[in-house]
Every structure is written in C-alpha cells, then in structure tokens.
Design a protein around this motif. Structure first.
Motif, short mmCIF file in Angstrom:
data_model
loop_
_atom_site.label_atom_id
_atom_site.label_comp_id
_atom_site.label_asym_id
_atom_site.label_seq_id
_atom_site.Cartn_x
_atom_site.Cartn_y
_atom_site.Cartn_z
N ALA A 53 34.41 17.83 84.47
CA ALA A 53 34.68 19.11 85.46
C ALA A 53 36.03 19.15 85.83
O ALA A 53 36.56 17.86 86.03
CB ALA A 53 33.80 19.04 86.67
N GLY A 56 38.53 21.35 91.84
CA GLY A 56 38.41 22.39 92.49
C GLY A 56 37.29 23.53 91.75
O GLY A 56 37.43 24.65 92.01
N THR A 57 36.71 23.32 90.76
CA THR A 57 35.52 23.99 90.06
C THR A 57 34.29 23.57 90.47
O THR A 57 33.96 22.55 90.96
CB THR A 57 35.67 23.96 88.62
OG1 THR A 57 35.48 22.70 88.33
CG2 THR A 57 37.18 24.40 87.95
N THR A 58 33.32 24.62 90.51
CA THR A 58 31.98 24.26 90.47
C THR A 58 31.30 24.00 89.28
O THR A 58 31.28 24.81 88.13
CB THR A 58 31.36 25.51 91.31
OG1 THR A 58 32.20 25.79 92.51
CG2 THR A 58 29.77 25.37 91.68
N ALA A 59 30.65 22.85 89.29
CA ALA A 59 29.84 22.18 88.27
C ALA A 59 28.39 23.18 88.26
O ALA A 59 28.10 23.43 89.10
CB ALA A 59 29.41 21.08 88.21
N SER A 60 28.00 23.67 86.90
CA SER A 60 26.94 24.34 86.56
C SER A 60 25.59 23.10 86.83
O SER A 60 25.64 22.00 86.93
CB SER A 60 26.62 24.70 85.09
OG SER A 60 25.46 25.30 84.92
N ASN A 61 24.35 23.89 87.28
CA ASN A 61 23.47 23.44 87.37
C ASN A 61 22.33 23.34 86.42
O ASN A 61 21.42 22.43 86.14
CB ASN A 61 22.21 23.74 88.74
CG ASN A 61 23.02 23.47 89.94
OD1 ASN A 61 23.71 22.11 90.08
ND2 ASN A 61 23.19 24.29 91.06
#
Length: 114
Positions: A53, A56-61
């Motif tokens: 990752a 500053g990014t959003t990791a996927s679930n």
C-alpha cells in the motif's frame, strides 16, 4: 469481449494463506475442468493480494479478484446457468469463500496505453 471481476472475500474461518492455497490448488483446477468452462470461458485469472500500500491510500478489504472473460453476456449467462457450474463450482466456492460478501463487476476494457 466482456470481463467479470469478482471481488473475493474468504470465509471467516480461513486464514488468508489457506484461502489462497485452496483457491489456487483446489478451486482453479476444478473450475478449469468443467466442460462449460472450456466452452464459454475465454480467460480465467486469479489476482492475489500483495499487502502493499502507498501512504495516504486506503487498502481494500477484498482478498483477491477473479477475472473471468467471456465473448459476451450471453456466454456468461449460459456458463452461470450450466449444470457444471451449479453442481460443481458453486459448492466448491462455498467451501472457501463468503459468496454473499463478494462483489461482481462486469466490464469492457478500454485500452488507454499498451
């Protein structure tokens, strides 16, 4: 050509490693062995999560993505309504993934850069 991306979620009693091992070693060969897969599926790809990752990014679930390519939506419909899919593939999917939490996205590719 139409592509189905299935955003995969593993069963809650599976570790990520167990999920990937089952998906790769059990499910993939079973899926590929179906006569309907040979007739309707043009490409089947498993995208396994890396855990990387950027800050500053959003990791996927989601645990991974299955990409299944068909000539058209009629081929996809015929595959998913087939006996091989219903009798063999669905029960196997239920053995390792949480089908109710997976998301399906049908797309057509638009190539911007080769």
């Amino acid at each position: 050509m139409i592509k189905l991306s299935i955003l995969m979620v593993r069963r809650s009693d599976f570790t990520y490693d167990k999920f990937i091992q089952y998906w790769r070693e059990v499910h993939a060969p079973l899926f590929a062995a179906q006569s309907e897969s040979k007739k309707y599926v043009r490409r089947y790809i498993q995208d396994h999560r890396t855990g990387d990752a950027l800050p500053g990014t959003t990791a996927s679930n989601f645990d991974g993505i299955a990409e299944i390519w068909f000539d058209d939506i009629a081929g996809a419909k015929a595959f998913f309504e087939s006996d091989g899919y219903r009798k063999n593939v669905i029960p196997d999917e239920e053995a390792f993934m949480d089908r109710k939490r997976c998301e399906l996205l049908y797309t057509r590719e638009y190539n911007v850069m080769a």
